[in-house]
Design a protein around this motif. Sequence first.
Motif, PDB file in Angstrom:
ATOM      1  N   GLY A  74      22.947  18.718  52.328  1.00 48.41           N
ATOM      2  CA  GLY A  74      24.119  19.560  52.510  1.00 48.41           C
ATOM      3  C   GLY A  74      25.416  18.966  51.999  1.00 48.41           C
ATOM      4  O   GLY A  74      26.480  19.523  52.251  1.00 48.41           O
ATOM      5  N   GLY A  75      25.356  17.874  51.282  1.00 49.38           N
ATOM      6  CA  GLY A  75      26.569  17.267  50.763  1.00 49.38           C
ATOM      7  C   GLY A  75      26.872  17.728  49.354  1.00 49.38           C
ATOM      8  O   GLY A  75      26.210  18.611  48.798  1.00 49.38           O
ATOM      9  N   GLN A 112      24.337  18.799  46.116  1.00 52.88           N
ATOM     10  CA  GLN A 112      23.074  19.272  46.664  1.00 52.88           C
ATOM     11  C   GLN A 112      22.257  20.049  45.641  1.00 52.88           C
ATOM     12  O   GLN A 112      21.042  19.859  45.538  1.00 52.88           O
ATOM     13  N   PHE A 171      27.090  29.021  51.500  1.00 51.69           N
ATOM     14  CA  PHE A 171      25.809  28.315  51.594  1.00 51.69           C
ATOM     15  C   PHE A 171      24.741  29.021  50.766  1.00 51.69           C
ATOM     16  O   PHE A 171      23.906  28.372  50.126  1.00 51.69           O
ATOM     17  N   MET A 222      34.500  16.188  59.878  1.00 57.81           N
ATOM     18  CA  MET A 222      33.724  16.953  58.906  1.00 57.81           C
ATOM     19  C   MET A 222      34.473  17.005  57.583  1.00 57.81           C
ATOM     20  O   MET A 222      35.685  17.223  57.558  1.00 57.81           O
ATOM     21  N   TYR A 226      32.874  21.151  53.516  1.00 56.47           N
ATOM     22  CA  TYR A 226      31.834  21.668  54.401  1.00 56.47           C
ATOM     23  C   TYR A 226      32.441  22.561  55.480  1.00 56.47           C
ATOM     24  O   TYR A 226      31.862  23.595  55.840  1.00 56.47           O
ATOM     25  N   HIS A 274      32.874  25.892  54.077  1.00 52.59           N
ATOM     26  CA  HIS A 274      31.607  26.626  54.027  1.00 52.59           C
ATOM     27  C   HIS A 274      31.276  27.230  55.394  1.00 52.59           C
ATOM     28  O   HIS A 274      30.790  28.369  55.483  1.00 52.59           O
TER      29      HIS A 274
END
Length: 284
Positions: free
Chosen positions: A73-74, A77, A111, A234, A238, A241
């Motif tokens: 998920g970084g 990806q 995503f 975080m 992300y 997202h």
Amino acid sequence: MILVTGAGGTVGTALLEELRSSGQRPRVAHRSSDKAARARAAGHDAVVLDFARPETLRPALDGVEAVFLLGAGGLGQVEGEIRVVEEARAAGVKRLVKLSVWRAAEEAFSFARIHRPIERAVEAAGLAWTLLRPNGFMQNFVNYMARSIKAQGAIFQPAGDAQISHIDVRDIARVAARALTTSGHEGRAYELSGPSAFSYGEAADTLSRVLGREVRYVAVSDDAAKAGMLSAGMPEFYADHVIDLNRYYRSGAGSAVTSAVKDVTGREPTGFEQFALDHAGALR
């Protein structure tokens, strides 16, 4: 042999338990050499696999017939997962099961727009492939909301009154295990949901009943939610997202319920009340 990537995460851990309970001895892949060493010390077939380090891919895939593909998920990806797909094809892997996201084919939120290019690479690779597209994880109530539930008796989310058909990760693992070890799932994309859709307000009511104490839901703004995520460490990309996902949920697009879990496993998916009972100790 089955290779499980992302073996130390929520889904990977549940999948390993499911596979081992059925007599399988999968190879577990960790990005961290320390985690791989600890797994080997515990008697597991463990390897270091870093999607960004191509030299780790071929040794991890040696002798592997099926791969469970789960990205971290970084940043990077897409490139990393596609690199695994290409190396799997070159290594003679026969079957690949990819963990994707809910309704990824529509590319309607961030995503999904990350996962769909990877799905296309999987579909074009010439392997027997299966795509798993789960909705939100029930385990997020434990992994990310337990602290505020225990300390403040509250759930803070920017989801408004959206209805979401959250799924227990254990059900994702059951589907994944069957897709990895049995035939009939080739060329299939499974949209995976729990047995019903519910709002965070309804989830709070269920938790109040199960835990025997009041839990309330506070619908926060996108800006407030992002600020909270950033303060918790975080990465900003992300957090953006996650905000976009909740905007998608607020449109009503997360409310559908599918029969895929029962179709594949022969058993009904776990309901949220049962999930809460099973995890009450972590939420008290």
